[in-house]
Design a protein around this motif. Structure first.
Motif, short mmCIF file in Angstrom:
data_model
loop_
_atom_site.label_atom_id
_atom_site.label_comp_id
_atom_site.label_asym_id
_atom_site.label_seq_id
_atom_site.Cartn_x
_atom_site.Cartn_y
_atom_site.Cartn_z
N LYS A 132 -4.39 -9.05 -8.19
CA LYS A 132 -4.69 -8.51 -7.34
C LYS A 132 -3.59 -7.61 -6.76
CE LYS A 132 -4.29 -12.48 -5.30
NZ LYS A 132 -3.57 -14.07 -5.23
N CYS A 133 -3.05 -6.10 -7.26
CA CYS A 133 -2.60 -5.95 -6.48
C CYS A 133 -2.99 -4.23 -6.09
CB CYS A 133 -1.01 -4.46 -7.17
SG CYS A 133 -0.55 -3.60 -6.96
N ILE A 134 -3.52 -3.92 -4.83
CA ILE A 134 -4.26 -2.62 -4.49
C ILE A 134 -3.49 -0.79 -4.92
CG2 ILE A 134 -6.55 -4.29 -3.59
CD1 ILE A 134 -4.92 -3.93 -0.18
N GLY A 135 -2.19 -1.17 -4.62
CA GLY A 135 -1.58 0.14 -4.50
C GLY A 135 -1.16 0.28 -3.17
N CYS A 136 -1.50 -0.56 -2.25
CA CYS A 136 -1.11 0.07 -0.62
C CYS A 136 0.41 0.90 -0.28
CB CYS A 136 -1.67 -0.97 0.45
SG CYS A 136 -0.91 -2.51 -0.06
N GLN A 137 0.77 -0.03 -1.11
CA GLN A 137 2.42 0.33 -1.00
C GLN A 137 3.17 -0.44 -0.03
OE1 GLN A 137 4.08 2.43 -3.38
NE2 GLN A 137 2.66 3.27 -4.48
N THR A 138 2.47 -1.03 0.71
CA THR A 138 3.37 -1.21 1.64
C THR A 138 4.79 -2.68 1.62
OG1 THR A 138 1.28 -2.46 2.25
CG2 THR A 138 2.95 -3.72 3.80
N CYS A 139 4.64 -2.82 0.64
CA CYS A 139 6.07 -3.44 -0.45
C CYS A 139 6.89 -2.66 -0.50
CB CYS A 139 5.50 -4.06 -2.15
SG CYS A 139 4.99 -2.39 -2.94
N THR A 140 6.34 -1.50 0.01
CA THR A 140 7.24 0.04 -0.38
C THR A 140 7.62 0.25 0.70
OG1 THR A 140 5.92 0.71 -2.14
CG2 THR A 140 7.49 2.55 -1.73
N LEU A 193 -0.23 -11.62 -3.73
CA LEU A 193 0.02 -11.31 -4.95
C LEU A 193 1.40 -12.00 -5.27
CD1 LEU A 193 0.90 -8.66 -6.47
CD2 LEU A 193 -1.10 -8.21 -5.33
N ARG A 194 2.50 -11.66 -4.98
CA ARG A 194 3.99 -11.95 -5.24
C ARG A 194 4.45 -13.77 -5.22
NH1 ARG A 194 7.66 -6.86 -5.04
NH2 ARG A 194 6.19 -5.54 -5.02
N PHE A 195 4.26 -14.31 -6.65
CA PHE A 195 5.23 -15.35 -5.89
C PHE A 195 6.52 -15.23 -5.79
CE2 PHE A 195 0.65 -15.99 -8.27
CZ PHE A 195 0.67 -17.00 -6.89
N GLN A 237 5.59 -9.27 3.00
CA GLN A 237 4.43 -8.18 3.61
C GLN A 237 3.40 -7.83 3.13
OE1 GLN A 237 4.41 -7.07 6.79
NE2 GLN A 237 6.66 -8.17 7.01
N CYS A 238 3.80 -8.21 1.13
CA CYS A 238 1.89 -8.06 0.44
C CYS A 238 0.85 -8.05 0.90
CB CYS A 238 2.06 -8.71 -0.53
SG CYS A 238 1.34 -8.29 -1.61
N PRO A 239 -0.45 -7.83 1.27
CA PRO A 239 -1.47 -7.96 2.11
C PRO A 239 -2.43 -8.50 0.93
CG PRO A 239 -1.22 -5.39 1.44
CD PRO A 239 0.04 -6.03 1.80
N GLY A 240 -1.89 -8.52 -0.31
CA GLY A 240 -2.63 -8.86 -1.76
C GLY A 240 -2.62 -10.65 -1.91
S1 SF4 Z 1 2.16 -4.49 -0.91
FE1 SF4 Z 1 1.12 -5.55 -2.17
S2 SF4 Z 1 -0.72 -5.04 -2.61
FE2 SF4 Z 1 -0.04 -3.41 -1.48
S3 SF4 Z 1 0.90 -2.12 -3.53
FE3 SF4 Z 1 2.80 -3.32 -3.03
S4 SF4 Z 1 2.02 -5.48 -4.07
FE4 SF4 Z 1 0.02 -3.89 -4.28
#
Ligand code: SF4
Ligand code: SF4
Length: 341
Positions: A13-21, A215-217, A210-213
């Motif tokens: 489900k990760c779209i590589g958006c870097q919101t988490c970063t 996908l992090r439990f 913050q992850c829009p996907g």
């Molecule tokens: S915020 Fe979620 S979807 Fe976006 S890069 Fe990080 S883990 Fe992936």
């Protein structure tokens, strides 16, 4: 032995958006000396990652046959070094009118972003979010000669006590995931704190929240009713990254299942698009069964049958991702601020 807080990251489900970063960076590492620090980063795989070639160096670190290895310091150019702009000339001297880099970049975070491997039309890539694994056998902790690194009894979070750290950098050398960073301004090592001030309030770490996907439990490994325990121990579809490094990570990954490869006639074949050998390299041999389980449950769902696993992973209700409400407040009355550097 207390509880172990843990995270499962579903790579499908990760779209590589870097919101988490960005969430992590803006919360914890926006001070001087922290410029290269990405306590959470997301790298394109296959790829060299951040810092550069960390997996190659990881093989020379961590635990091997119960011995701790020190893979070597990571010079700053592994992070890409500074990227100076002509800021002074533009804003203070008025001698130039547009911002440009003074020197060409040679590397940096996301250098390989969205670069596929394999040959068209069967090329592939996926995203791998990374953070400190808050390991059960933390190499960083074992390496520290002044016992500045400790693992909290109550939730297993691994922290660097900023008052005790002497800047020896042995933790940097020992962590096979390259997830301890060094602050050259204050001469101390710093790393992901699993957002412990948030966790103590029953709030998920910023990267997960913050992850829009979705996908992090986040939860406790020991919580038998929680999704972490189900995904890791019951369904066995969430696996540690590079288990051979020997640190027993507490961040787990659901491996990616991309559409199958095309055959010579351009039809879907039985061959996986991501070579299973590569997934074994990342997650060990248990990935084979994990992939079988995921695909079987996907089929069940497609046929309209019930699937606890698919319902867990779909996570229609975002609150179902987080199960940290019952955490005991750690060290009540203790001022944790020195830990944050
Ligand atoms: S915020 Fe979620 S979807 Fe976006 S890069 Fe990080 S883990 Fe992936
Ligand atoms: S990932 Fe590295 S820094 Fe984090 S606990 Fe494990 S050994 Fe220590």
């Amino acid at each position: 032995m207390g509880m172990q807080v843990s995270m499962v990251i579903d790579l499908n489900k990760c779209i590589g958006c870097q919101t988490c970063t960005a969430a992590c960076k803006s919360l914890w590492t926006d001070e001087k000396g922290q410029e290269q620090m990405l306590w959470n980063n997301v790298e394109t795989k296959p790829g060299r990652g951040y810092p550069k070639e960390w997996e190659e160096k990881g093989k020379k670190s961590g635990w091997k046959d119960d011995k701790l290895l020190f893979g070597g310091l990571h010079p700053d150019e592994d992070f890409g070094g500074e990227q100076p702009l002509n800021h002074d000339e533009v804003y203070f001297q008025g001698t130039e009118d547009r911002l440009v880099q003074k020197e060409p970049m040679t590397y940096g975070a996301n250098w390989d972003e969205d670069t596929s491997s394999g040959d068209y039309p069967n090329n592939y890539h996926f995203y791998l979010p990374r953070l400190c694994n808050h390991c059960t056998k933390p190499a960083c902790l074992e390496a520290c000669p002044v016992r500045a690194i400790y693992k909290r009894e109550e939730d297993g979070i691994v922290l660097v006590d900023q008052d005790k750290c002497q800047g020896t950098r042995l933790c940097n050398q020992a962590c096979p995931y390259d997830k301890v960073y060094f602050n050259h301004i204050i001469n101390k090592s710093q790393k992901c704190i699993f957002c412990f001030p948030r966790v103590e309030q029953g709030v998920a770490p910023a990267c997960a929240r913050q992850c829009p996907g979705r996908l992090r439990f986040v939860g406790y490994l020991e919580d038998q009713d929680g999704p972490i325990h189900k995904l890791v121990n019951e369904w066995k579809v969430a696996l540690p990254l590079h288990p051979e490094f020997g640190t027993e990570p507490n961040v787990f990954y659901v491996p990616p299942v991309l559409p199958p490869a095309f055959d010579a006639a351009g039809r879907f074949s039985d061959e996986p698009r991501v070579p299973t050998e590569y997934l074994r390299y990342l997650f060990g041999s248990e990935v084979d069964q994990a992939l079988v389980t995921i695909m079987q449950e996907m089929e069940r769902k497609k046929e309209g049958k019930a699937s606890e696993l698919m319902d867990l992973l779909i996570a229609r209700d975002w609150k179902s991702l987080f199960n940290i409400k019952d955490v005991k407040v750690a060290g009540e009355g203790v001022d944790h601020r020195p830990l944050l550097g």
